[in-house]
Enzyme design. Structure first.
Site, PDB file in Angstrom:
ATOM      1  N   GLY A  70      -4.266   9.421  -5.010  1.00  8.79           N
ATOM      2  CA  GLY A  70      -4.581   9.990  -6.305  1.00  8.79           C
ATOM      3  C   GLY A  70      -5.590   9.131  -7.040  1.00  8.79           C
ATOM      4  CE1 TYR A  73     -16.605   7.753  -5.207  1.00  4.25           C
ATOM      5  CE2 TYR A  73     -16.857   9.097  -7.188  1.00  4.25           C
ATOM      6  CZ  TYR A  73     -17.066   8.899  -5.840  1.00  4.25           C
ATOM      7  OH  TYR A  73     -17.744   9.849  -5.104  1.00  4.25           O
ATOM      8  CE1 TYR A  75     -16.582  -4.295  -5.174  1.00  6.86           C
ATOM      9  CE2 TYR A  75     -15.035  -5.504  -6.553  1.00  6.86           C
ATOM     10  CZ  TYR A  75     -16.009  -5.493  -5.577  1.00  6.86           C
ATOM     11  OH  TYR A  75     -16.401  -6.667  -4.986  1.00  6.86           O
ATOM     12  CG  HIS A  76     -10.195  -1.988  -3.402  1.00  4.37           C
ATOM     13  ND1 HIS A  76      -9.294  -2.278  -4.401  1.00  4.37           N
ATOM     14  CD2 HIS A  76      -9.877  -0.742  -2.965  1.00  4.37           C
ATOM     15  CE1 HIS A  76      -8.476  -1.262  -4.564  1.00  4.37           C
ATOM     16  NE2 HIS A  76      -8.808  -0.314  -3.706  1.00  4.37           N
ATOM     17  CB  ILE A 150      -1.904   2.572 -10.604  1.00  5.52           C
ATOM     18  CG1 ILE A 150      -1.572   1.487 -11.634  1.00  5.52           C
ATOM     19  CG2 ILE A 150      -0.658   3.090  -9.884  1.00  5.52           C
ATOM     20  CD1 ILE A 150      -0.741   0.364 -11.139  1.00  5.52           C
ATOM     21  N   GLY A 151      -2.988   3.406  -7.548  1.00  5.64           N
ATOM     22  CA  GLY A 151      -3.301   4.572  -6.731  1.00  5.64           C
ATOM     23  C   GLY A 151      -2.168   4.844  -5.762  1.00  5.64           C
ATOM     24  N   GLY A 162      -1.071   1.677  -3.601  1.00 13.01           N
ATOM     25  CA  GLY A 162      -0.333   0.786  -4.486  1.00 13.01           C
ATOM     26  C   GLY A 162      -1.129   0.295  -5.664  1.00 13.01           C
ATOM     27  CB  SER A 164      -6.202  -3.501  -6.806  1.00 12.68           C
ATOM     28  OG  SER A 164      -6.789  -2.576  -7.697  1.00 12.68           O
ATOM     29  CB  CYS A 180     -10.300   5.309 -13.287  1.00 11.31           C
ATOM     30  SG  CYS A 180      -9.478   4.279 -12.067  1.00 11.31           S
TER      31      CYS A 180
END
Length: 218
Positions: A70, A73, A75-76, A150-151, A162, A164, A180
């Site tokens: 869910g 966009y 970033y990680h 949160i995703g 989960g 980040s 987001c």
């Protein structure tokens, strides 16, 4: 018992998705335990099921992956602690809203270990901190920055993906997207807030807070 796994080297996103899928299948089949996986990714963008292509400002900057979680966009990258939570909601309660609330609470309680007041905001995904040190917004309210994302995806009531938390990532990397779908507010990190927290300290706080939020019977 929840199995905790810690990857020391950055994990490519497709490999992480594959490992999560395998774990979810194992949990569904009662062959593997629940898992919290702590890791970092190399720089990349992920698109959730609600992502709008107009929010991908610089599509060629980093790899872009469809995550099927869910959200929009995000970033990680290095300096960001990703905690993938593969948890069985058949046992923990088949309530998606309550589960997302607990993920948010996990972040809030974790950051409280470092005297950071982190909060939810109605209508906004993620966890936020007030920034009275910044100029007021155009409407006269205090500026706020996002510190955690949160995703969630759920299959047969087993949750994965989960949270980040931004420890000390390169915040300029967020400029390639509208995180987001929200451009009225900024992005921050523990380092940006002036807190010299180590990844080891953050991991310890995550583990202690998980017990408080997910395992406490009180």
């Amino acid at each position: 018992m929840v199995q905790w796994t810690h990857s020391k080297s950055p994990i490519e996103y497709p490999a992480a998705l594959s490992k999560m899928e395998n774990r979810v299948r194992g949990i569904i089949d009662a062959a593997l335990p629940e898992q919290i996986w702590l890791l970092e990714h190399p720089p990349l963008y992920t698109a959730g099921t609600s992502a709008k292509i107009k929010d991908l400002v610089t599509p060629d900057r980093f790899p872009v992956y469809q995550s099927r979680r869910g959200g929009e966009y995000t970033y990680h990258g290095p300096g960001q602690r990703v905690a993938y939570a593969m948890l069985d909601l058949n046992k923990r309660g088949q309530d998606v809203r309550k589960y997302v609330w607990k993920l948010e609470e996990w972040v809030i309680v974790t950051l409280a270990h470092f005297e950071v007041i982190a909060e939810r905001r109605s209508g906004r995904v993620g966890v936020w901190v007030a920034r009275p040190d910044k100029p007021l917004l155009v409407d006269g309210t205090i500026a706020e920055d996002k510190i955690a994302a949160i995703g969630v995806r759920i299959r047969k009531w087993v949750a994965f993906h989960g949270i980040s938390i931004n420890l000390n990532p390169n915040l300029s990397h967020y400029s390639g997207i509208i995180p987001c779908g929200i451009n009225e507010h900024g992005i921050t990190s523990l380092a940006d807030l002036g807190l010299p927290v180590s990844m080891r300290e953050l991991d310890a706080a995550l583990k202690a807070s998980f017990q408080t939020v997910f395992e406490s019977t009180t």
